[in-house]
Design an enzyme around this catalytic site. Structure first.
Site, PDB file in Angstrom:
ATOM      1  N   TYR A 166       9.505  52.101 111.436  1.00 37.33           N
ATOM      2  CA  TYR A 166      10.434  50.974 111.417  1.00 37.33           C
ATOM      3  C   TYR A 166      10.645  50.499 109.973  1.00 37.33           C
ATOM      4  CZ  TYR A 166       9.928  51.345 116.422  1.00 37.33           C
ATOM      5  OH  TYR A 166       9.930  51.836 117.698  1.00 37.33           O
ATOM      6  N   ARG A 222       0.093  45.757 111.334  1.00 36.65           N
ATOM      7  CA  ARG A 222      -0.085  47.096 111.916  1.00 36.65           C
ATOM      8  C   ARG A 222       0.495  48.127 110.974  1.00 36.65           C
ATOM      9  NH1 ARG A 222       1.526  50.331 117.508  1.00 36.65           N
ATOM     10  NH2 ARG A 222      -0.631  49.935 118.060  1.00 36.65           N
ATOM     11  N   GLY A 224      -3.687  51.062 124.433  1.00 34.82           N
ATOM     12  CA  GLY A 224      -2.287  50.933 124.770  1.00 34.82           C
ATOM     13  C   GLY A 224      -1.974  51.241 126.215  1.00 34.82           C
TER      14      GLY A 224
END
Length: 369
Positions: free
Chosen positions: A184, A231, A322
């Site tokens: 990202y 993160r 997760g």
């Protein structure tokens, strides 16, 4: 050495165990990126995590290109998050909002036809789910080419992160996590196969770490270092981004975050047998561990035994789970008692509604059925 079930201090957040719920995009918000009531039940069910890291949450419309993902830039979104966060707190849990700018992974359909922004003029590989022009349903389109952010636009990006962080605390979140991973926007600045800039944000490792450093400092100035996490993903290629010297890059990034004084660092780095292929280089997290003095959480398809082994070896202070948390709302209890896990239903990950979202049974309910 601590066990998975011992408490840990993550900045200002006192987590009762070291089993974190990793960020998991689920697509249950509205088309306008407003959280919905069903999200309160989903997160409430998982309040047994030491800390819930929320699904990735957009800091602005410019930065959000995932259908039905939530945002944190408007008063309406803040108000809709409040009952979600309250539900977690009422169940005894803690939750941090993950702040997200997707960069070139925002399709122009989400931007009224305008191009997305990134470090450089590049195009992400593959396709993305967008909204159709009319009616309901969904479509997938190839990504569109991004335009480079101008240097005079970057202060506005910092403003967006600061506003979203402040909004998170207004909504009641215990803290925030800056999403600087997985290809990202911030990751697009960090890595040398997506950042071709020749200004102060490109070229050298120090320059490429600059946006991460500035975003983090701005968020820390807004909500405090003890309520800020980050993160990173020191992996191989992800969503088209990669780096030729990951050990040096992520060592510099971890050192910068240590200097700023964040509350915790959480990292996604694939291991053998995981859901993503292995990178073509040795693990990076040991190098980062040497320069980052705060709590470190690893996230790499761990199970109970190898998660505890990572703590025993001093590789990490906590483990983020997760997909196993997605399918097992009572995951800490199942890990403690070595109980079987619910199977994941991947076809239901992003479809909306309760199925595959809030209908995974706890162990007692599953046994009764």
């Amino acid at each position: 050495m601590p066990s998975l079930f011992d408490p840990i201090q993550l900045g200002a957040i006192r987590a009762p165990n070291r089993i974190l719920m990793a960020p998991l995009t689920r697509g249950r918000a509205t088309r306008d990126h407003v959280p919905t009531p069903i999200m309160a039940e989903y997160y409430r069910q998982r309040a047994g995590a030491g800390l819930i890291l929320s699904e990735a949450t957009g800091i602005s419309q410019q930065g959000l290109g995932w259908a039905y993902a939530p945002g944190l830039w408007s008063d309406e979104q803040v108000e809709a998050w409040k009952p979600v966060v309250a539900a977690v707190h009422e169940a005894g849990g803690r939750i941090a909002a993950q702040l997200w700018h997707m960069g070139r992974l925002v399709h122009s359909d989400f931007l009224g036809g305008e191009p997305p922004v990134s470090s450089s003029a590049t195009t992400a590989p593959g396709t993305v789910r967008t909204y159709p022009a009319e009616a309901s349903g969904e479509i997938k389109r190839p990504y569109t080419e991004a335009r480079p952010l101008r240097t005079d636009e970057i202060p506005g990006i910092l403003d967006d992160y600061a506003r979203a962080a402040a909004n998170a605390l207004r909504a009641g979140f215990d803290g925030v996590q800056i999403h600087a991973a997985n290809g990202y926007l911030i990751d697009q600045f960090l890595r040398d196969n997506s950042n071709f800039r020749d200004d102060g944000y490109g070229g050298s490792i120090d320059n490429r770490v600059r946006l991460l450093r500035e975003v983090t400092q701005r968020v820390v100035d807004t909500v405090g270092g003890d309520r800020t996490g980050v993160r990173l993903s020191p992996n191989g290629e992800v969503q088209g981004v990669n780096d030729s010297n990951p050990h040096a890059l992520f060592e510099a990034a971890a050192a910068a975050l240590d200097d700023i004084g964040i509350g915790f660092l959480e990292m996604r780095e694939p291991r053998p047998g995981g859901t993503r292929g292995l990178p073509d280089h040795p693990p990076v997290h040991p190098v980062m561990r040497k320069v980052f003095s705060g709590p470190l959480a690893l996230n790499a398809d761990y199970h109970a035994d190898d998660a505890q082994a990572a703590l025993d070896a001093g590789e990490a202070d906590a483990i983020a789970f997760g997909r196993t948390f997605l399918a097992n709302p009572d995951l800490p209890e199942r890990l403690a008692e070595k109980l079987p896990l619910n199977p994941q239903r991947e076809e239901l990950f992003y479809i909306g509604g309760a199925e595959g979202y809030t209908d995974y049974p706890r162990w007692e309910a599953g046994q009764a059925a």
